[in-house]
Scaffold this motif. Structure first.
Motif, PDB file in Angstrom:
ATOM      1  N   GLU A  10       0.854  -1.204   0.000  1.00 25.92           N
ATOM      2  CA  GLU A  10       0.000   0.000   0.000  1.00 25.92           C
ATOM      3  C   GLU A  10       0.886   1.249   0.000  1.00 25.92           C
ATOM      4  O   GLU A  10       0.663   2.189  -0.756  1.00 25.92           O
ATOM      5  CB  GLU A  10      -0.899   0.028   1.246  1.00 25.92           C
ATOM      6  CG  GLU A  10      -1.785  -1.184   1.410  1.00 25.92           C
ATOM      7  CD  GLU A  10      -3.176  -0.988   0.807  1.00 25.92           C
ATOM      8  OE1 GLU A  10      -3.429   0.108   0.262  1.00 25.92           O
ATOM      9  OE2 GLU A  10      -3.985  -1.940   0.871  1.00 25.92           O
ATOM     10  N   ASP A  11       1.875   1.225   0.881  1.00 29.03           N
ATOM     11  CA  ASP A  11       2.815   2.344   1.017  1.00 29.03           C
ATOM     12  C   ASP A  11       3.590   2.542  -0.292  1.00 29.03           C
ATOM     13  O   ASP A  11       3.722   3.667  -0.796  1.00 29.03           O
ATOM     14  CB  ASP A  11       3.770   2.023   2.176  1.00 29.03           C
ATOM     15  CG  ASP A  11       4.844   3.079   2.371  1.00 29.03           C
ATOM     16  OD1 ASP A  11       4.533   4.137   2.930  1.00 29.03           O
ATOM     17  OD2 ASP A  11       6.002   2.833   1.942  1.00 29.03           O
TER      18      ASP A  11
ATOM     19  N   LEU B 113      11.009   3.337   6.117  1.00 30.91           N
ATOM     20  CA  LEU B 113      10.146   3.826   5.039  1.00 30.91           C
ATOM     21  C   LEU B 113       9.873   5.316   5.223  1.00 30.91           C
ATOM     22  O   LEU B 113       9.317   5.734   6.236  1.00 30.91           O
ATOM     23  CB  LEU B 113       8.822   3.051   5.022  1.00 30.91           C
ATOM     24  CG  LEU B 113       8.948   1.537   4.856  1.00 30.91           C
ATOM     25  CD1 LEU B 113       7.570   0.882   4.820  1.00 30.91           C
ATOM     26  CD2 LEU B 113       9.732   1.179   3.600  1.00 30.91           C
ATOM     27  N   TYR B 114      10.299   6.083   4.248  1.00 28.27           N
ATOM     28  CA  TYR B 114      10.057   7.537   4.326  1.00 28.27           C
ATOM     29  C   TYR B 114       9.913   8.119   2.934  1.00 28.27           C
ATOM     30  O   TYR B 114      10.125   7.429   1.923  1.00 28.27           O
ATOM     31  CB  TYR B 114      11.205   8.231   5.070  1.00 28.27           C
ATOM     32  CG  TYR B 114      12.580   8.148   4.429  1.00 28.27           C
ATOM     33  CD1 TYR B 114      12.950   9.011   3.402  1.00 28.27           C
ATOM     34  CD2 TYR B 114      13.528   7.225   4.882  1.00 28.27           C
ATOM     35  CE1 TYR B 114      14.221   8.949   2.824  1.00 28.27           C
ATOM     36  CE2 TYR B 114      14.791   7.161   4.312  1.00 28.27           C
ATOM     37  CZ  TYR B 114      15.134   8.016   3.283  1.00 28.27           C
ATOM     38  OH  TYR B 114      16.383   7.955   2.720  1.00 28.27           O
TER      39      TYR B 114
ATOM     40  N   ILE C 141       8.412  10.253   7.748  1.00 30.61           N
ATOM     41  CA  ILE C 141       8.402   8.793   7.907  1.00 30.61           C
ATOM     42  C   ILE C 141       6.999   8.325   7.514  1.00 30.61           C
ATOM     43  O   ILE C 141       6.000   8.885   7.987  1.00 30.61           O
ATOM     44  CB  ILE C 141       8.689   8.412   9.384  1.00 30.61           C
ATOM     45  CG1 ILE C 141      10.068   8.895   9.813  1.00 30.61           C
ATOM     46  CG2 ILE C 141       8.499   6.914   9.608  1.00 30.61           C
ATOM     47  CD1 ILE C 141      11.224   8.030   9.394  1.00 30.61           C
ATOM     48  N   THR C 142       6.895   7.341   6.650  1.00 32.58           N
ATOM     49  CA  THR C 142       5.561   6.931   6.177  1.00 32.58           C
ATOM     50  C   THR C 142       5.047   5.687   6.889  1.00 32.58           C
ATOM     51  O   THR C 142       3.895   5.331   6.759  1.00 32.58           O
ATOM     52  CB  THR C 142       5.569   6.685   4.655  1.00 32.58           C
ATOM     53  OG1 THR C 142       6.541   5.681   4.363  1.00 32.58           O
ATOM     54  CG2 THR C 142       5.875   7.952   3.893  1.00 32.58           C
ATOM     55  N   TYR C 143       5.929   5.018   7.602  1.00 27.25           N
ATOM     56  CA  TYR C 143       5.466   3.865   8.381  1.00 27.25           C
ATOM     57  C   TYR C 143       6.322   3.746   9.631  1.00 27.25           C
ATOM     58  O   TYR C 143       7.551   3.744   9.559  1.00 27.25           O
ATOM     59  CB  TYR C 143       5.568   2.571   7.561  1.00 27.25           C
ATOM     60  CG  TYR C 143       5.225   1.351   8.393  1.00 27.25           C
ATOM     61  CD1 TYR C 143       3.897   0.992   8.635  1.00 27.25           C
ATOM     62  CD2 TYR C 143       6.226   0.576   8.984  1.00 27.25           C
ATOM     63  CE1 TYR C 143       3.576  -0.102   9.430  1.00 27.25           C
ATOM     64  CE2 TYR C 143       5.922  -0.525   9.776  1.00 27.25           C
ATOM     65  CZ  TYR C 143       4.597  -0.853  10.004  1.00 27.25           C
ATOM     66  OH  TYR C 143       4.288  -1.931  10.787  1.00 27.25           O
TER      67      TYR C 143
ATOM     68  N   GLU D 137      18.486   9.278  13.874  1.00 28.79           N
ATOM     69  CA  GLU D 137      18.740  10.382  12.961  1.00 28.79           C
ATOM     70  C   GLU D 137      17.494  10.718  12.151  1.00 28.79           C
ATOM     71  O   GLU D 137      17.188  11.880  11.899  1.00 28.79           O
ATOM     72  CB  GLU D 137      19.910  10.023  12.041  1.00 28.79           C
ATOM     73  CG  GLU D 137      20.483  11.244  11.335  1.00 28.79           C
ATOM     74  CD  GLU D 137      21.531  10.889  10.296  1.00 28.79           C
ATOM     75  OE1 GLU D 137      22.302   9.942  10.549  1.00 28.79           O
ATOM     76  OE2 GLU D 137      21.557  11.556   9.242  1.00 28.79           O
ATOM     77  N   LEU D 138      16.771   9.681  11.719  1.00 26.61           N
ATOM     78  CA  LEU D 138      15.598   9.929  10.889  1.00 26.61           C
ATOM     79  C   LEU D 138      14.320  10.113  11.721  1.00 26.61           C
ATOM     80  O   LEU D 138      13.248  10.344  11.193  1.00 26.61           O
ATOM     81  CB  LEU D 138      15.410   8.779   9.893  1.00 26.61           C
ATOM     82  CG  LEU D 138      16.509   8.640   8.821  1.00 26.61           C
ATOM     83  CD1 LEU D 138      16.157   7.544   7.845  1.00 26.61           C
ATOM     84  CD2 LEU D 138      16.750   9.945   8.079  1.00 26.61           C
TER      85      LEU D 138
END
Lengths: 80, 288, 173, 381
Positions: free
Chosen positions: B184-185, B234-235, B244-246, B285-286
């Protein structure tokens, strides 16, 4: 005889190559248990599950991803 | 997720049972639709999908060489646009070798020139087509045939090249990471990339049953483990905005991911601890 | 056929001068050819360029070794380069200088092109000026064609100034 | 039709303008650079309706050219020396994919030692790539050949890319009078490119640049040889058609006073001009000498060469390239294909001027040969 530059003008004709013969284990779907999550369709590397969740044994290589990703244990891998 | 009547990557291709690359390409093409031209670098994908006289591609496809898919895509994109075909999606696929190593210059040029195209790196973290040699994308500790474990070696001794950030440094409008285990992502990102005017880059982690050494049914599971342990994050960077998407609910120890793959099986506690620290730092870091 | 050799420094326009001369000769109805001595020299270094003019097509594809005319754009080169190299008995050498620097053995003309350039162009670019002088002295090209090509080569104000300076040099020839 | 004084590089750019390619990926390199500059300006001034792709290397220039040609449009690129060497791998791919790209190569020596001057080693090193190679003698021929190259390459029986080879500096930076054809005549001569064998259109999907196993590879390569052989006829026909419209005659080879010659010089490119003058001078002294200019090096025009040299006793081949232990490439090819007494001379490497004296040395050594292959003007100390 080959085409000029070996260009292939018949899109998707790898369907001529029935990869079902590669299989050792075969996925069997129990439609009763299926919850229509479509994981088996989405994750099939060989486009071998259709919208109705019928398995196309002409191409299924028996990788078992569908069985592994099925949340309702509806797919079993059985020896050919 | 929308399921099409027909996949735009046809079956009958010569990919391994459990091949993640075919899942990657199938999902991308189905999302982009028929009005797409695909370019591929030499690699597993090209070899398994176009053994003359058979092709698995249902969309126009071109391959030229290993190191130049960025430039070939530039030519294709230019040719389409000058003919007024502005609505045709141009998507290039390259493996990690064809992208982060030998194809880096060509891709960099294509991105910097602003071609309206999407480049998807399907990253299986080594040269799988030729039998599992290390690439710049091979992670720390992985044993490959050219970074083998041995009495004086624990495998690859340098961490993975940070390719998505190299692409982001080009200032292109859209950069994202993705995983085939999160379709989906991934599909959402492909859509976004296609809608983006100008160059877009997606770095897709694609577990490889043969190269990583896990059973073929675990291709997706392995991708999930990578993300759930924070080994793959995941970004997206959309017009410069990082997100960040997940987010895994609770990050699992990297050991869970490493111990299930042959390429990492030789690592001792010390190595694993080092990798865990590295992953922790990256996540910090992210902002994961 | 006549063969002309230009000596200058990188940036002084010797190559452009050779090309202007070739174009002017072509306008006169002749055949012509011009090319630089293909060096990697940068601004300031000695450079050479060549022009050939003939009333029939020119088929020679090597450098000019025995020129009929030599044009020296900068007298400072006399200490560095043998501008008399390969010249024939009747070769005419023209030097941009304020004082005559001939050896006595060769026919040497001098013109203070720098003086004209500084006066009329405001900078020391002498390539068109020396061509004006050359045109009058040798009649190898017509002044009309020369001025036309100069105008085409340098459009606008700078072209007009060059035309005036070239005319002045022509009158001095 | 206008006549102007210009360099061969400008002449090539003019031909490209007239041929109307739609994609131009180029990367500058001495002495090709002014071609890329002229074309950039033409696109900037809308004199050409093309995408000028500002690639980051010659490798990407030819790669983008293959992509664009594969997508079905007319393409032009140009390079020189190291740039052509960097393209090497993709040159083979372009020919194998049968994309009719036209490339101008400003012939320049190959490093090391680094040298920017003229010889023909760069294009000779690509002779087996499957490209047609035409060597030109002057600016007019550079312009005319660029136009003809499209017509030959795009012929459905050929579909192989063409390389127009022009000597660096000696042509690329030398101004001389050139006739520029008008657009209307060029349009009549060279219609738009309409590919049938390969293009990228979502309405008619096809796969290009595929993988072929031992069952197919040999045939694919042999088809290229068939097309290459056939191209001799097509080149000649194209030259004839060109002559009819534009009045300038060209051929696969160009014999000059060969009919009754005892010794015939054989060479390619700008050197042929000087050789023609030398032939005239030697004839005045009673020497029975001629010149055979090879325009088409690939395809190799064996029949046309044989016809031109049939009456002579000896042949002196002057190569601006060499193959270690063999001699010049043209010499070697002549030795294989032409049944005559042939001597090879290596000259003009890295820009060494080929003077009348150098040519005389080759002539004398052909009359009284000491070696099969002689390096002309070699400094002994």
């Amino acid at each position: 005889m080959v085409s000029i530059g070996c260009v292939i003008k018949t899109p998707g004709n790898s369907k001529n190559n029935k990869t079902g013969s590669w299989r050792t284990f075969k996925p069997i779907l129990d439609k009763e248990k299926c919850i229509d999550c479509d994981n088996c369709i989405i994750f099939c590397p060989d486009s071998s599950v259709n919208k109705q969740h019928d398995i196309d044994y002409d191409y299924c290589k028996g990788c078992g991803i569908c069985a592994n990703e099925c949340p309702s244990d509806a797919i079993k891998m059985v020896k050919e | 997720m929308d399921i099409p009547d027909k996949d735009l990557l046809a079956p009958g291709h010569r990919g391994c049972a459990g091949c993640g690359a075919s899942i990657a390409v199938k999902l991308a093409l189905n999302t982009l639709g028929k009005n797409t031209v695909a370019i591929s670098a030499t690699g597993c994908l090209e070899v398994m999908t176009t053994p003359y006289p058979e092709t698995s591609w249902e969309v126009p496809f071109i391959h030229v060489a290993f190191e130049n898919s960025g430039a070939v895509a530039s030519g294709v994109e230019s040719a389409l646009r000058i003919q007024g075909k502005d609505d045709v999606n141009v998507v290039a696929f390259g493996g990690d070798g064809g992208t982060v190593d030998i194809g880096l210059q060509s891709l960099s040029g294509a991105m910097e020139r602003g071609h309206n195209m999407l480049y998807i790196c399907y990253d299986n973290e080594a040269y799988m087509n030729t039998g599992i040699q290390r690439s710049g994308a091979t992670p720390y500790g992985a044993s490959t045939t050219t970074s083998p474990k041995g009495t004086a070696s624990f495998g690859e001794d340098k961490p993975k090249k940070n390719m998505p950030m190299i692409m982001a440094a080009h200032g292109i409008p859209y950069v994202a990471t993705a995983s085939i285990a999160y379709p989906e992502d991934y599909v959402k990102k492909v859509k976004k990339a296609a809608e983006t005017k100008g160059p877009a880059y997606i770095h897709l982690q694609q577990p490889c049953t043969t190269g990583w050494g896990f059973p073929s049914e675990k291709t997706i599971e392995m991708g999930r483990l990578a993300v759930e342990t924070g080994s793959w994050i995941l970004y997206e960077i959309d017009q410069g905005n990082f997100e960040i998407t997940y987010r895994p609910e609770e990050r699992r120890p990297v050991k869970d991911y490493l111990s299930t793959q042959k390429r990492f099986r030789h690592l001792n506690e010390e190595h694993i601890e080092k990798i865990q620290k590295y992953v922790d730092a990256e996540c910090k870091e992210l902002g994961l | 056929m006549i063969e002309i050799r230009f000596h200058g420094r990188g940036g002084q326009g010797a190559v452009t001068a050779a090309e202007i001369l070739a174009k002017a000769a072509f306008k006169d109805g002749n055949y012509s050819q011009a090319f630089p001595f293909f060096g990697v020299e940068r601004r300031g270094a000695p450079v050479m360029a060549f022009t050939r003019i003939d009333d029939k097509p020119i088929d020679l594809r090597y450098q000019v070794y025995n020129p009929d005319y030599v044009l020296v754009l900068d007298d400072g080169l006399l200490n560095v380069v043998d501008v008399f190299s390969g010249i024939k008995d009747n070769t005419e050498v023209t030097i941009n200088t304020t004082e005559f620097k001939g050896s006595g053995e060769h026919e040497v003309y001098s013109i203070d092109a720098t003086g004209i350039a500084l006066d009329m162009l405001g900078r020391n670019i002498v390539n068109t000026i020396i061509l004006g002088y050359f045109a009058k002295k040798t009649q190898a090209v017509s002044i009309d064609s020369l001025l036309e090509v100069i105008k085409e080569t340098f459009p606008g104000k700078i072209g007009e100034l060059n035309v005036e300076a070239t005319k002045k040099a022509y009158e001095m020839g | 039709m206008v006549k102007e004084v210009m360099t061969s590089n400008k002449a090539v750019a003019e031909a490209v303008r007239l041929a109307k390619p739609q994609v131009i990926p180029v990367y500058p390199i001495t002495p090709q650079t002014t071609i890329s500059e002229y074309l950039a300006q033409y696109v900037a001034d809308e004199k050409i309706d093309a995408k000028y792709v500002k690639v980051e290397s010659e490798h990407s220039a030819i790669s983008a050219a293959v992509g664009a040609s594969g997508a079905g449009v007319r393409v032009f690129t140009a390079t020189s020396s190291q740039g052509l060497m960097l393209m090497h791998e993709i040159l083979f791919a372009a020919a194998g994919m049968r994309v009719p790209i036209v490339l101008a190569d400003a012939n320049r020596a190959i490093s090391a030692p680094l040298n920017i001057w003229n010889d023909q080693q760069d294009s000779i090193a690509q002779r087996d790539a499957g490209w047609l190679q035409i060597y030109v003698e002057n600016a007019q021929e550079a312009l005319d050949t660029t136009l003809m190259a499209y017509k030959v390459s795009e012929n459905p029986d050929i579909l192989l890319p063409s390389m127009v080879c022009l000597d660096g500096f000696i042509l690329t930076h030398t101004v001389e009078p050139v006739e520029i054809p008008d657009q209307e005549s060029v349009d009549k001569f060279l219609p738009p490119y309409v590919p049938e064998h390969a293009f990228l259109d979502p309405n008619e999907p096809m796969s290009i640049g595929n993988f072929a196993d031992p069952d197919y590879y040999t045939e694919a390569r042999h088809d290229m040889e068939v097309a290459m052989t056939k191209s001799m006829e097509v080149i000649q026909k194209t030259c004839d058609e060109f002559a009819e419209i534009f009045g300038r005659k060209y051929g696969l080879v160009e014999p000059y006073k060969t009919e009754d010659a005892d010794i015939i010089f054989v060479a390619m490119g700008s050197l042929c001009s000087t050789l023609r003058v030398m032939v005239d001078q030697l004839r005045e002294k009673g020497e029975k000498v001629g010149l055979l200019k090879i325009r088409a090096y690939r395809p190799f025009p064996t029949e046309a060469i044989n016809e031109a040299v049939k009456n002579c006793e000896k042949i002196a081949v002057i190569d601006k390239n060499f193959s270690f232990g063999i001699g010049g490439a043209l010499y070697a090819d002549m030795k294989v294909k032409i049944d005559k007494e042939i001597y090879g001379f290596i000259a003009g490497l890295g820009g060494r001027d080929i003077t009348p004296e150098a040519i005389m040395e080759a002539y004398e050594k052909t009359k009284a040969p000491e070696n099969d292959v002689t390096w002309i003007g070699l400094k002994e100390e």
